[in-house]
Design an enzyme around this catalytic site. Structure first.
Site, PDB file in Angstrom:
ATOM      1  CG  ASN A  87      -9.730   7.735 -10.030  1.00 14.79           C
ATOM      2  OD1 ASN A  87     -10.441   7.174  -9.213  1.00 14.79           O
ATOM      3  ND2 ASN A  87      -9.391   7.180 -11.182  1.00 14.79           N
ATOM      4  CD  GLU A 157     -11.478   4.402   1.413  1.00 18.49           C
ATOM      5  OE1 GLU A 157     -11.653   3.351   2.036  1.00 18.49           O
ATOM      6  OE2 GLU A 157     -10.458   4.646   0.755  1.00 18.49           O
ATOM      7  CB  ALA A 160      -9.507  -3.785   4.269  1.00 16.75           C
ATOM      8  CE  LYS A 216      -7.835   6.411   2.991  1.00 15.05           C
ATOM      9  NZ  LYS A 216      -8.164   5.021   3.212  1.00 15.05           N
ATOM     10  CB  ALA A 219      -5.053   5.334   8.868  1.00 15.09           C
ATOM     11  CB  CYS A 272      -4.768   3.408  -0.305  1.00 10.76           C
ATOM     12  SG  CYS A 272      -6.441   3.882  -0.715  1.00 10.76           S
ATOM     13  NE  ARG A 447       0.697 -11.729  -1.696  1.00 10.57           N
ATOM     14  CZ  ARG A 447       0.347 -10.480  -1.396  1.00 10.57           C
ATOM     15  NH1 ARG A 447       0.202 -10.118  -0.151  1.00 10.57           N
ATOM     16  NH2 ARG A 447       0.173  -9.600  -2.352  1.00 10.57           N
TER      17      ARG A 447
END
Length: 480
Positions: A87, A157, A160, A216, A219, A272, A447
């Site tokens: 972590n 990495e 998703a 990373k 992105a 993330c 949603r």
């Protein structure tokens, strides 16, 4: 036989190493972690994380060339390549609190690697880390090296959650960053050879260390920015009578923009996006770039605004109070097809409703009651620390009940909030749900998974993000 060891048996380490073991039967892969319960779960029939397809991959390799162990030092010492997937939480105190990444776990992993190594090693950054972390790691390793040669690589990495196995099987790209020295490039070639077992060569990108580390963060910042952009538009759509789905469709048809990550919602979550953007903000500030820092900070600010706006819409629609009213919360995970609740919008929505003394009934097909209650009791950013440092007996909320059936959650409710886009929520019998609710029955679709007109025909008062407002809701507008 090459031996790979991965420190950290979490969402990244477990699935990534399982896929390497599946695709490289000639490589021995060991995932190590100090958490005995987590390793026990990886060795059981009930894996510690839910990810479609993961069970099959793990069970086809486990015991052959894939192993899970708590003997951290032993396996690190024996490995040729050591992935570090620990972590990197956001600091909660001290310099950079609330923005900077806390590299405590990374540093202790690096010191342990230096202590136990008896042979040359390639050390691979798999965690999301700030730019220039590799430099700090190099210093720790080279100052404790006892003549051993270490090469540091960055291999971020791009998984998703919910599609991690698919992403690992057919990645858009694999990124490997290394030093531009002969030794560094030799290490890059060694890691590239592992991925080349199944990834086409044109999809394996090699860069310098700093480009890989920054790519990373960049992105994730770009992806989160798209979500915040469409969410900002959703607020304007509601005010003007435009439909955000139609706007997103029209915008996404532009080949320069494309359709992905343009679904308006109650807000983004996950481990993330927020963490990486705040990290990027801190790095920009440290490098004397306040304007750039402010730009990226706005992506997080809009996300917070969207969650607050949703709660305000719920409260204002229901006669400006939800005190004592039962609200069904459908979905607690941050997205469908995962049990992950890190930074899920559900936490902020529930806190907002609890603040107005609502009675909440939560249903999610993959998240346990214990996890929900722990999340609701936890301070911000604490979720990213190891479980043994989190509250063991979460504070009980008298206003919160967790049920294992969507119909039970909605029974006698005054309103329903859909927070996660689980497919099963599209297939529920909403006529049955409406018949068993208090009237007027409110439906807040965070949603946009339901057909608004069909729901209104049943009798619901409907609020759907970025859609033309129900006359009822419009009449009760407050400053959002």
């Amino acid at each position: 036989m090459v031996k790979i060891c991965c420190i950290g048996a979490g969402y990244v380490g477990g699935p990534t190493m399982a896929m390497i073991a599946l695709k490289c039967p000639d490589i021995e892969v060991v995932v190590v972690d100090i958490s005995k319960p987590r390793i026990a779960a990886w060795n059981s029939d009930e894996l510690p994380i839910y990810e479609p397809g993961l069970d099959d991959v793990v069970k086809s390799c486990r015991g052959k060339n894939l192993f899970f162990s708590t003997e951290v030092e032993k396996h690190v010492a024996e490995a040729d390549i050591v992935f570090v997937s620990v972590n990197t939480p956001t600091k909660t105190r001290g310099l950079g609190a609330g923005k900077a990444a806390d590299l405590t776990y990374w540093e202790s992993a690096a010191r342990m690697i230096a202590d136990v190594s008896k042979s040359d090693k390639i050390v691979v950054e798999k965690s999301t880390v700030p730019v220039k972390t590799a430099e700090a790691i190099e210093k720790i390793l080279t100052h404790n090296n006892k003549g051993i040669n270490f090469q540091i690589l960055s291999n971020p990495e791009f998984l998703a959650e919910g599609t991690a196995i698919e992403d690992l099987d057919k990645p858009d790209r694999v990124l490997i960053g290394g030093r531009m020295t002969p030794e560094g490039q030799k290490a890059v070639a060694a890691l590239k050879a592992v991925y080349a077992h199944w990834v086409p060569e044109d999809r394996i990108i090699t860069t310098n260390l700093w480009s890989a580390e920054l790519s990373k963060l960049a992105a994730n910042a770009f992806l989160a920015q798209r979500i915040s952009s469409i969410n900002a538009m959703s607020a304007l759509c509601e005010s003007t009578g435009a439909d955000v789905s139609e706007v997103a469709y029209a915008v996404g048809k532009d080949s320069r923009i494309g359709p992905k990550f343009l679904n308006a919602s109650v807000g983004f979550g996950g481990s993330c996006f927020q963490k990486d953007i705040l990290n990027l903000v801190y790095i920009c500030e440290c490098n004397g770039l306040p304007e750039v820092a402010h730009y990226w900070k706005q992506v997080v600010s809009i996300n917070d605004y969207q969650k607050t706006r949703f709660v305000k819409r719920v409260v204002s629609s229901m006669f400006n109070t939800v005190s004592g009213k039962k609200i069904a919360v459908l979905g607690f995970a941050f997205k469908k097809d995962t049990g992950d609740t890190r930074e899920t919008p559900a936490i902020d929505v529930c806190h907002g409703l609890l603040g107005d003394k609502a009675q909440i009934s939560i249903y999610d097909p993959q998240v346990t009651e214990d996890q929900m209650k722990r999340d609701l009791a936890m301070n911000k950013f604490d979720w990213d620390h190891p479980q043994h440092l989190q509250p063991q007996s979460p504070t009980a909320f008298k206003q919160v009940s967790v049920v294992w059936d969507a119909y039970e959650a909605c029974k006698d409710a005054h309103g329903i909030c859909i927070i996660t886009e689980w497919d099963e929520f599209k297939k529920l019998d909403y006529q049955k749900i409406y018949d068993n609710m208090q009237k007027p029955a409110f439906l807040f679709d965070g949603r946009n998974v339901l057909n608004v007109e069909e729901m209104r025909k049943i009798g619901f008062v409907v609020y759907s993000i970025g859609k033309p407002l129900d006359p009822w809701v419009k009449d009760l507008q407050v400053s959002i």
